[in-house]
Design a protein around this motif. Structure first.
Motif, PDB file in Angstrom:
ATOM      1  N   ILE A  95       0.856  -1.186   0.000  1.00 46.60           N
ATOM      2  CA  ILE A  95       0.000   0.000   0.000  1.00 46.60           C
ATOM      3  C   ILE A  95       0.894   1.238   0.000  1.00 46.60           C
ATOM      4  N   GLY A  96       0.711   2.095  -0.981  1.00 50.41           N
ATOM      5  CA  GLY A  96       1.479   3.325  -1.025  1.00 50.41           C
ATOM      6  C   GLY A  96       1.207   4.191   0.191  1.00 50.41           C
ATOM      7  N   ASP A  97       2.214   4.909   0.647  1.00 53.77           N
ATOM      8  CA  ASP A  97       2.055   5.674   1.888  1.00 53.77           C
ATOM      9  C   ASP A  97       1.106   6.862   1.749  1.00 53.77           C
ATOM     10  N   ASP A  98       0.694   7.194   0.519  1.00 52.78           N
ATOM     11  CA  ASP A  98      -0.295   8.263   0.341  1.00 52.78           C
ATOM     12  C   ASP A  98      -1.618   7.736  -0.209  1.00 52.78           C
ATOM     13  N   ASP A  99      -1.866   6.429  -0.013  1.00 55.61           N
ATOM     14  CA  ASP A  99      -3.142   5.818  -0.378  1.00 55.61           C
ATOM     15  C   ASP A  99      -3.828   5.279   0.876  1.00 55.61           C
ATOM     16  N   LEU A 100      -5.129   5.009   0.758  1.00 54.09           N
ATOM     17  CA  LEU A 100      -5.890   4.485   1.897  1.00 54.09           C
ATOM     18  C   LEU A 100      -6.861   3.402   1.435  1.00 54.09           C
ATOM     19  N   PRO A 101      -6.964   2.303   2.182  1.00 54.09           N
ATOM     20  CA  PRO A 101      -8.020   1.338   1.895  1.00 54.09           C
ATOM     21  C   PRO A 101      -9.356   1.845   2.423  1.00 54.09           C
ATOM     22  N   GLN A 102     -10.421   1.490   1.744  1.00 53.80           N
ATOM     23  CA  GLN A 102     -11.748   1.841   2.235  1.00 53.80           C
ATOM     24  C   GLN A 102     -12.013   1.137   3.566  1.00 53.80           C
ATOM     25  N   ARG A 103     -12.747   1.802   4.426  1.00 56.20           N
ATOM     26  CA  ARG A 103     -13.092   1.206   5.709  1.00 56.20           C
ATOM     27  C   ARG A 103     -13.800  -0.137   5.486  1.00 56.20           C
ATOM     28  N   GLY A 104     -13.354  -1.172   6.166  1.00 57.08           N
ATOM     29  CA  GLY A 104     -13.944  -2.500   6.038  1.00 57.08           C
ATOM     30  C   GLY A 104     -13.310  -3.361   4.959  1.00 57.08           C
ATOM     31  N   LEU A 105     -12.453  -2.783   4.106  1.00 62.02           N
ATOM     32  CA  LEU A 105     -11.878  -3.545   3.003  1.00 62.02           C
ATOM     33  C   LEU A 105     -11.021  -4.701   3.498  1.00 62.02           C
ATOM     34  N   ILE A 106     -10.223  -4.480   4.518  1.00 62.27           N
ATOM     35  CA  ILE A 106      -9.324  -5.545   4.977  1.00 62.27           C
ATOM     36  C   ILE A 106     -10.113  -6.745   5.477  1.00 62.27           C
ATOM     37  N   SER A 107     -11.184  -6.507   6.196  1.00 61.52           N
ATOM     38  CA  SER A 107     -12.020  -7.602   6.676  1.00 61.52           C
ATOM     39  C   SER A 107     -12.620  -8.386   5.514  1.00 61.52           C
ATOM     40  N   VAL A 108     -13.160  -7.668   4.526  1.00 62.89           N
ATOM     41  CA  VAL A 108     -13.748  -8.308   3.355  1.00 62.89           C
ATOM     42  C   VAL A 108     -12.677  -9.053   2.561  1.00 62.89           C
ATOM     43  N   LEU A 109     -11.504  -8.435   2.434  1.00 64.98           N
ATOM     44  CA  LEU A 109     -10.408  -9.050   1.685  1.00 64.98           C
ATOM     45  C   LEU A 109      -9.947 -10.348   2.342  1.00 64.98           C
ATOM     46  N   LEU A 110      -9.800 -10.355   3.657  1.00 70.72           N
ATOM     47  CA  LEU A 110      -9.371 -11.565   4.352  1.00 70.72           C
ATOM     48  C   LEU A 110     -10.369 -12.695   4.148  1.00 70.72           C
ATOM     49  N   THR A 111     -11.642 -12.384   4.220  1.00 69.04           N
ATOM     50  CA  THR A 111     -12.672 -13.406   3.987  1.00 69.04           C
ATOM     51  C   THR A 111     -12.556 -13.967   2.573  1.00 69.04           C
ATOM     52  N   MET A 112     -12.344 -13.082   1.593  1.00 65.16           N
ATOM     53  CA  MET A 112     -12.203 -13.522   0.208  1.00 65.16           C
ATOM     54  C   MET A 112     -10.987 -14.428   0.033  1.00 65.16           C
ATOM     55  N   LEU A 113      -9.856 -14.025   0.628  1.00 65.13           N
ATOM     56  CA  LEU A 113      -8.642 -14.822   0.487  1.00 65.13           C
ATOM     57  C   LEU A 113      -8.823 -16.212   1.071  1.00 65.13           C
ATOM     58  N   LYS A 114      -9.493 -16.283   2.227  1.00 63.71           N
ATOM     59  CA  LYS A 114      -9.702 -17.585   2.870  1.00 63.71           C
ATOM     60  C   LYS A 114     -10.667 -18.457   2.078  1.00 63.71           C
ATOM     61  N   GLN A 115     -11.702 -17.873   1.530  1.00 63.53           N
ATOM     62  CA  GLN A 115     -12.752 -18.659   0.887  1.00 63.53           C
ATOM     63  C   GLN A 115     -12.469 -18.969  -0.583  1.00 63.53           C
ATOM     64  N   SER A 116     -11.798 -18.046  -1.275  1.00 63.19           N
ATOM     65  CA  SER A 116     -11.649 -18.185  -2.724  1.00 63.19           C
ATOM     66  C   SER A 116     -10.241 -18.536  -3.180  1.00 63.19           C
ATOM     67  N   SER A 117      -9.239 -18.353  -2.331  1.00 62.02           N
ATOM     68  CA  SER A 117      -7.839 -18.704  -2.628  1.00 62.02           C
ATOM     69  C   SER A 117      -7.361 -18.170  -3.974  1.00 62.02           C
ATOM     70  N   PRO A 118      -7.514 -16.876  -4.249  1.00 64.34           N
ATOM     71  CA  PRO A 118      -7.030 -16.352  -5.529  1.00 64.34           C
ATOM     72  C   PRO A 118      -5.506 -16.283  -5.539  1.00 64.34           C
ATOM     73  N   ASP A 119      -4.935 -16.240  -6.736  1.00 63.70           N
ATOM     74  CA  ASP A 119      -3.492 -16.047  -6.875  1.00 63.70           C
ATOM     75  C   ASP A 119      -3.142 -14.576  -7.054  1.00 63.70           C
ATOM     76  N   LEU A 120      -4.089 -13.815  -7.580  1.00 65.44           N
ATOM     77  CA  LEU A 120      -3.873 -12.385  -7.822  1.00 65.44           C
ATOM     78  C   LEU A 120      -5.216 -11.676  -7.715  1.00 65.44           C
ATOM     79  N   VAL A 121      -5.243 -10.582  -6.958  1.00 57.72           N
ATOM     80  CA  VAL A 121      -6.452  -9.769  -6.801  1.00 57.72           C
ATOM     81  C   VAL A 121      -6.135  -8.354  -7.244  1.00 57.72           C
ATOM     82  N   TYR A 122      -7.001  -7.779  -8.058  1.00 62.32           N
ATOM     83  CA  TYR A 122      -6.869  -6.363  -8.395  1.00 62.32           C
ATOM     84  C   TYR A 122      -8.079  -5.622  -7.854  1.00 62.32           C
ATOM     85  N   ILE A 123      -7.830  -4.525  -7.118  1.00 62.46           N
ATOM     86  CA  ILE A 123      -8.887  -3.729  -6.488  1.00 62.46           C
ATOM     87  C   ILE A 123      -8.952  -2.369  -7.165  1.00 62.46           C
TER      88      ILE A 123
END
Length: 343
Positions: A95-123
Motif C-alpha cells: 500500500i502506497g504511503d499516500d493511499d488508503l483502503p476503504q473502511r472495512g476492506l481488509i475484513s472483506v479481503l481476508l474473507t475472500m482470500l480464505k474462501q476463494s484462494s485467488p493467486d492475484l487480486v486487483y482492487i
C-alpha cells in the motif's frame, strides 16, 4: 487456537510522515478487528522527517509490525524488495504511503482470500486530491462487487492498472526471493511479481468496488514514456514467454496499454499538464525499441507528438472512441467465453 497470519501489508515510505500517519491510523483501527491475521512491514527509506516517531508509535500499538529503517534512501525499487523479502504470510499487499483502503476492506479481503484462494487480486481505486478517512463509507461483504476472471480477461480488462501497487494483492509464492530484484531500475519492479502471478497462477479476482483511495497525480520525476512505453512492454515480453498463448498475452498487454494509456500520456506531455515528469522526453526515442513495429503505436500514439495541434486534438477524440469500442469488445468477449464469473 492461534490463527496464523494470512496477509502482510507492506508500506514503503520516504518523508511523507503526514500521509503515512493517516494510513497507519486507518490500519490500526482495521486490524483491531482482525487480531492475528495481518502483519505489517514498513520500509522507511531513510526519512529525514518525523517518520521514525510515527512508525514507532504504530509498532507500539500493533505488535505484529516490522519496521525496516534504512540508513539512507535506497530508491523505491529496493525499498519494495526489502519489504517483500520480510513477508512470511501466504499473501502480501503493498500500500502506497499516500493511499488508503476503504473502511472495512481488509475484513472483506481476508474473507475472500480464505474462501476463494485467488493467486492475484486487483482492487479498483478512486483518485482524490486529498486522501482522508473522514468520508469513507464502510465496505461490507454483501456489497462486494467482485468477479473471477480468466488470464486473458484479466490482462485485457486491467492491463496498465496492474502497475498501481496499492491495487494488487499477490500470493507470496509468485515473488521468489531470487527474482525480487529482477526489474530493478525500471520503476516497475513490482511487475515481476504481478505478471508472475498472472503467468503462473490460475485464479484471478477483480474487485470492481473503488475500494482504494489514491492520491491523484504522481510526485515522481522519472521518464514516464520510457517507463510505460518501453519498460512495461519489455517486462511483459520477458515474463510471458514460452508457448504461443503466453506470447499472445504479452502482446495483448502491449496493445491495450497503447490504446488506453499511452495516447493520454503523450498528449499530456505535449500540453504540459502531466505533473512532475521529465518533459524533455520524445515518444519516438523513448518507445521505438518496443513499439516501433506496432501499427497501433504508429497510428494512434506517435502522431500526437508531431501533428498540428488541431489535428492532434481530433486524433485524441478518435483515440477515445477506439478505446471505448475496444473496452466494449473485451467485456463482451470475456462474457461470451465465460471468463467473467461472480465471486
Amino acid at each position: 487456537m492461534t490463527t496464523a497470519p494470512l496477509l502482510t501489508v507492506c508500506i514503503p515510505t520516504y518523508n511523507r510522515a503526514d500521509c503515512l500517519g493517516a494510513l497507519l491510523d486507518v490500519l490500526q483501527a482495521e486490524l483491531a478487528t482482525q487480531p492475528g491475521l495481518v502483519r505489517v512491514v514498513i520500509g522507511d527509506n531513510g526519512s529525514t522527517d518525523v517518520t521514525p516517531e510515527v512508525t514507532r508509535a504504530f509498532a507500539a500499538q500493533v505488535p505484529d509490525t516490522r519496521v525496516l529503517r534504512h540508513a539512507q534512501n535506497l530508491g523505491p525499487d529496493e525499498n519494495f524488495c526489502r519489504c517483500i523479502a520480510e513477508v512470511k504470510t501466504e499473501y502480501f499487499w503493498i500500500i502506497g504511503d499516500d493511499d488508503l483502503p476503504q473502511r472495512g476492506l481488509i475484513s472483506v479481503l481476508l474473507t475472500m482470500l480464505k474462501q476463494s484462494s485467488p493467486d492475484l487480486v486487483y482492487i479498483n481505486s478512486k483518485d482524490m486530491d486529498a486522501v482522508t478517512g473522514a468520508d469513507r463509507e464502510t465496505l461490507r461483504s454483501e456489497a462486494l462487487d467482485a468477479t473471477f476472471l480468466d488470464r486473458r480477461a484479466f490482462a485485457s480488462l486491467i492491463h496498465v492498472g496492474m502497475t498501481f501497487v496499492s491495487g494488487c494483492v499477490i500470493r507470496r509464492q509468485f515473488a521468489p526471493d531470487a527474482a525480487l530484484r529482477r526489474f530493478t531500475g525500471t520503476h516497475l519492479v513490482q511487475l515481476g511479481w504481478v505478471f508472475g502471478a498472472l503467468a503462473q497462477g490460475q485464479r484471478f479476482v477483480h474487485v470492481r468496488n473503488r475500494a482504494v483511495f489514491a492520491t491523484a497525480g504522481n510526485r515522481g520525476s522519472y521518464a514516464v514514456l520510457r517507463v510505460f512505453g518501453d519498460s512495461f512492454q519489455r517486462i511483459a515480453r520477458e515474463v510471458f514467454v514460452g508457448d504461443k498463448e503466453s506470447r499472445r498475452l504479452a502482446e495483448l498487454l502491449v496493445s491495450r496499454t497503447s490504446i488506453y494509456f499511452l495516447p493520454s500520456v503523450v498528449w499530456a506531455l505535449r500540453q504540459a499538464t502531466l505533473g512532475d515528469f521529465d518533459r524533455s522526453e520524445r515518444a519516438a526515442s523513448a518507445m521505438q525499441s518496443q513499439l516501433g513495429s506496432s501499427l497501433v503505436y504508429r497510428l494512434l500514439v506517435l502522431p500526437l507528438e508531431s501533428l498540428p495541434m488541431r489535428s492532434a486534438r481530433w486524433l485524441m477524440r478518435f483515440n477515445s472512441l477506439i478505446a471505448r469500442l475496444v473496452s466494449l469488445y473485451d467485456r463482451l468477449n470475456a462474457r461470451a467465453r465465460g471468463a467473467l464469473r461472480p465471486l
